[in-house]
Design a protein around this motif. Structure first.
Motif, mmCIF file in Angstrom:
data_model
loop_
_atom_site.group_PDB
_atom_site.id
_atom_site.type_symbol
_atom_site.label_atom_id
_atom_site.label_comp_id
_atom_site.label_asym_id
_atom_site.label_seq_id
_atom_site.Cartn_x
_atom_site.Cartn_y
_atom_site.Cartn_z
ATOM 1 N N VAL A 64 -4.926 -20.652 54.340
ATOM 2 C CA VAL A 64 -3.741 -21.467 54.666
ATOM 3 C C VAL A 64 -3.096 -20.622 56.136
ATOM 4 C CG1 VAL A 64 -1.456 -22.380 54.266
ATOM 5 C CG2 VAL A 64 -3.049 -22.015 52.340
ATOM 6 N N LYS A 65 -3.022 -21.944 57.227
ATOM 7 C CA LYS A 65 -2.226 -21.398 58.126
ATOM 8 C C LYS A 65 -0.949 -22.216 58.381
ATOM 9 C CE LYS A 65 -5.900 -19.748 61.244
ATOM 10 N NZ LYS A 65 -6.469 -19.874 62.420
ATOM 11 N N GLU A 66 0.188 -21.610 58.546
ATOM 12 C CA GLU A 66 1.441 -22.424 58.426
ATOM 13 C C GLU A 66 1.770 -22.498 59.871
ATOM 14 O OE1 GLU A 66 4.454 -20.455 55.874
ATOM 15 O OE2 GLU A 66 2.884 -20.504 54.228
ATOM 16 N N TYR A 67 2.183 -23.551 60.574
ATOM 17 C CA TYR A 67 2.542 -23.848 61.723
ATOM 18 C C TYR A 67 4.093 -24.416 61.651
ATOM 19 C CZ TYR A 67 -2.255 -23.569 62.976
ATOM 20 O OH TYR A 67 -3.357 -23.206 63.146
ATOM 21 N N MET A 68 4.915 -23.534 62.131
ATOM 22 C CA MET A 68 6.432 -24.140 62.135
ATOM 23 C C MET A 68 7.056 -24.618 63.277
ATOM 24 S SD MET A 68 6.795 -23.618 58.941
ATOM 25 C CE MET A 68 6.725 -22.597 57.497
ATOM 26 N N SER A 69 6.168 -24.664 64.221
ATOM 27 C CA SER A 69 6.735 -25.021 65.724
ATOM 28 C C SER A 69 6.783 -26.488 65.862
ATOM 29 C CB SER A 69 6.141 -24.223 66.805
ATOM 30 O OG SER A 69 4.565 -24.878 66.758
ATOM 31 N N GLY A 70 6.340 -27.271 65.203
ATOM 32 C CA GLY A 70 6.165 -28.843 65.600
ATOM 33 C C GLY A 70 7.337 -29.368 64.965
ATOM 34 N N GLU A 71 7.335 -31.033 64.874
ATOM 35 C CA GLU A 71 8.448 -31.533 64.450
ATOM 36 C C GLU A 71 8.846 -31.393 62.902
ATOM 37 O OE1 GLU A 71 7.989 -35.908 65.300
ATOM 38 O OE2 GLU A 71 6.589 -35.232 66.900
ATOM 39 N N LEU A 72 7.809 -31.169 62.214
ATOM 40 C CA LEU A 72 7.972 -30.782 60.814
ATOM 41 C C LEU A 72 6.872 -29.619 60.579
ATOM 42 C CD1 LEU A 72 7.410 -34.355 59.105
ATOM 43 C CD2 LEU A 72 9.655 -32.771 59.132
ATOM 44 N N PRO A 73 7.195 -28.756 59.726
ATOM 45 C CA PRO A 73 6.153 -27.692 59.192
ATOM 46 C C PRO A 73 4.881 -28.446 58.915
ATOM 47 C CG PRO A 73 8.149 -27.192 58.091
ATOM 48 C CD PRO A 73 8.018 -28.665 58.570
ATOM 49 N N MET A 77 -4.832 -26.162 55.421
ATOM 50 C CA MET A 77 -5.653 -25.285 54.470
ATOM 51 C C MET A 77 -7.056 -25.772 54.580
ATOM 52 S SD MET A 77 -3.373 -26.224 51.230
ATOM 53 C CE MET A 77 -1.493 -26.409 51.718
ATOM 54 N N ASP A 78 -7.921 -24.828 54.364
ATOM 55 C CA ASP A 78 -9.418 -24.934 54.309
ATOM 56 C C ASP A 78 -9.679 -24.100 52.927
ATOM 57 O OD1 ASP A 78 -12.335 -24.559 54.619
ATOM 58 O OD2 ASP A 78 -12.136 -24.531 56.622
ATOM 59 N N VAL A 79 -10.040 -24.982 52.027
ATOM 60 C CA VAL A 79 -10.214 -24.383 50.740
ATOM 61 C C VAL A 79 -11.830 -24.406 50.263
ATOM 62 C CG1 VAL A 79 -8.127 -25.500 49.823
ATOM 63 C CG2 VAL A 79 -10.146 -26.795 49.651
ATOM 64 N N TYR A 80 -12.614 -24.455 51.330
ATOM 65 C CA TYR A 80 -14.057 -24.260 51.056
ATOM 66 C C TYR A 80 -14.516 -23.074 50.444
ATOM 67 C CZ TYR A 80 -19.199 -24.228 52.417
ATOM 68 O OH TYR A 80 -20.291 -24.219 52.235
ATOM 69 N N ARG A 81 -13.781 -21.825 50.599
ATOM 70 C CA ARG A 81 -14.277 -20.532 49.957
ATOM 71 C C ARG A 81 -13.573 -20.278 48.763
ATOM 72 N NH1 ARG A 81 -17.898 -18.713 53.482
ATOM 73 N NH2 ARG A 81 -17.720 -18.953 55.845
ATOM 74 N N ILE A 82 -12.623 -21.403 48.262
ATOM 75 C CA ILE A 82 -11.833 -21.237 46.947
ATOM 76 C C ILE A 82 -12.874 -21.011 45.897
ATOM 77 C CG2 ILE A 82 -10.135 -22.164 45.600
ATOM 78 C CD1 ILE A 82 -8.972 -20.622 48.102
ATOM 79 N N GLU A 86 -9.503 -19.634 41.059
ATOM 80 C CA GLU A 86 -8.527 -18.972 42.189
ATOM 81 C C GLU A 86 -7.505 -19.658 42.502
ATOM 82 O OE1 GLU A 86 -8.975 -16.777 46.708
ATOM 83 O OE2 GLU A 86 -10.819 -17.701 45.771
ATOM 84 N N ASP A 87 -6.293 -18.818 42.306
ATOM 85 C CA ASP A 87 -4.922 -19.512 42.526
ATOM 86 C C ASP A 87 -4.526 -19.011 43.790
ATOM 87 O OD1 ASP A 87 -2.370 -20.790 42.380
ATOM 88 O OD2 ASP A 87 -1.693 -19.471 40.877
ATOM 89 N N PHE A 88 -4.181 -19.854 44.916
ATOM 90 C CA PHE A 88 -3.596 -19.390 46.096
ATOM 91 C C PHE A 88 -2.569 -20.036 46.447
ATOM 92 C CE2 PHE A 88 -6.180 -23.203 47.051
ATOM 93 C CZ PHE A 88 -5.602 -23.816 48.004
ATOM 94 N N GLY A 89 -1.800 -20.691 45.434
ATOM 95 C CA GLY A 89 -0.564 -21.454 45.308
ATOM 96 C C GLY A 89 -0.463 -22.740 46.178
ATOM 97 N N VAL A 90 -1.476 -23.470 45.985
ATOM 98 C CA VAL A 90 -1.514 -24.735 46.845
ATOM 99 C C VAL A 90 -0.348 -25.722 46.438
ATOM 100 C CG1 VAL A 90 -3.210 -25.926 45.144
ATOM 101 C CG2 VAL A 90 -3.131 -26.662 47.665
ATOM 102 N N GLU A 91 -0.352 -25.779 45.119
ATOM 103 C CA GLU A 91 0.817 -26.669 44.713
ATOM 104 C C GLU A 91 2.174 -26.555 45.117
ATOM 105 O OE1 GLU A 91 -1.329 -24.832 42.700
ATOM 106 O OE2 GLU A 91 -2.296 -26.159 41.421
ATOM 107 N N ASP A 92 2.342 -25.145 45.361
ATOM 108 C CA ASP A 92 3.789 -24.931 46.037
ATOM 109 C C ASP A 92 3.881 -25.599 47.307
ATOM 110 O OD1 ASP A 92 4.303 -23.080 44.063
ATOM 111 O OD2 ASP A 92 3.553 -21.343 45.187
ATOM 112 N N TYR A 93 2.917 -25.635 48.214
ATOM 113 C CA TYR A 93 2.932 -26.444 49.459
ATOM 114 C C TYR A 93 3.334 -27.865 49.380
ATOM 115 C CZ TYR A 93 1.377 -22.116 51.831
ATOM 116 O OH TYR A 93 1.184 -20.825 52.387
#
Length: 148
Positions: A64-73, A77-82, A86-93
């Motif tokens: 996951v890469k988070e970008y906060m500099s735009g109009e909205l956050p 995500m690239d889940v190819y290697r999940i 494995e729990d990486f918190g996708v639901e939180d997003y």
């Protein structure tokens, strides 16, 4: 109902992504599926550029890469290697007021929200791609009708 768009070059995909971005809303989830080199990251770059976000790269190794500099956050995500469990918190997003762009989303179908936009990329030849939009939910259906 599915919607189809034929992209004959990278610029077509970028323009389409910009048009989709014009219909964005907080909490939007876009799931990008297709083979390597089919245009998923190109689409994300076009969408992000319209939001004022530059320097997009595939988050293959960071997930996951988070970008906060735009109009909205924006959460790319690239889940190819999940791994399956494995729990990486996708639901939180999905509960944040940003935009989630998920490459290889078909690998985590059981974790995706019911309402979302699936975009399936199919390679036709070196330059041509067919993008099939599958909206899940009224807002995504309206988006497809507005853009395609």
């Amino acid at each position: 109902m599915d919607y189809k768009f034929t992209s004959r070059c990278v610029e077509d995909t970028l323009t389409l992504a910009e048009n989709v971005e014009s219909e964005k809303f907080p909490g939007m989830v876009i799931c990008l599926n297709g083979d390597l080199g089919s245009g998923k990251t190109v689409f994300v770059k076009g969408f992000a550029a319209s939001m004022g976000i530059d320097n997009i790269t595939s988050p293959t190794f960071t997930i996951v890469k988070e970008y906060m500099s735009g109009e909205l956050p924006m959460y790319h995500m690239d889940v190819y290697r999940i791994l399956d469990n494995e729990d990486f918190g996708v639901e939180d997003y999905f509960n944040k007021d940003g935009i989630c762009m998920i490459e290889w989303a078909e690998l985590i179908l059981d974790r995706l929200p019911e309402e979302r936009l699936d975009i399936n990329f199919k390679i036709v030849d070196e330059n041509t791609r067919i993008l099939v939009f599958v909206p899940h939910g009224e807002r995504y259906e309206e988006l497809c009708n507005a853009v395609l």
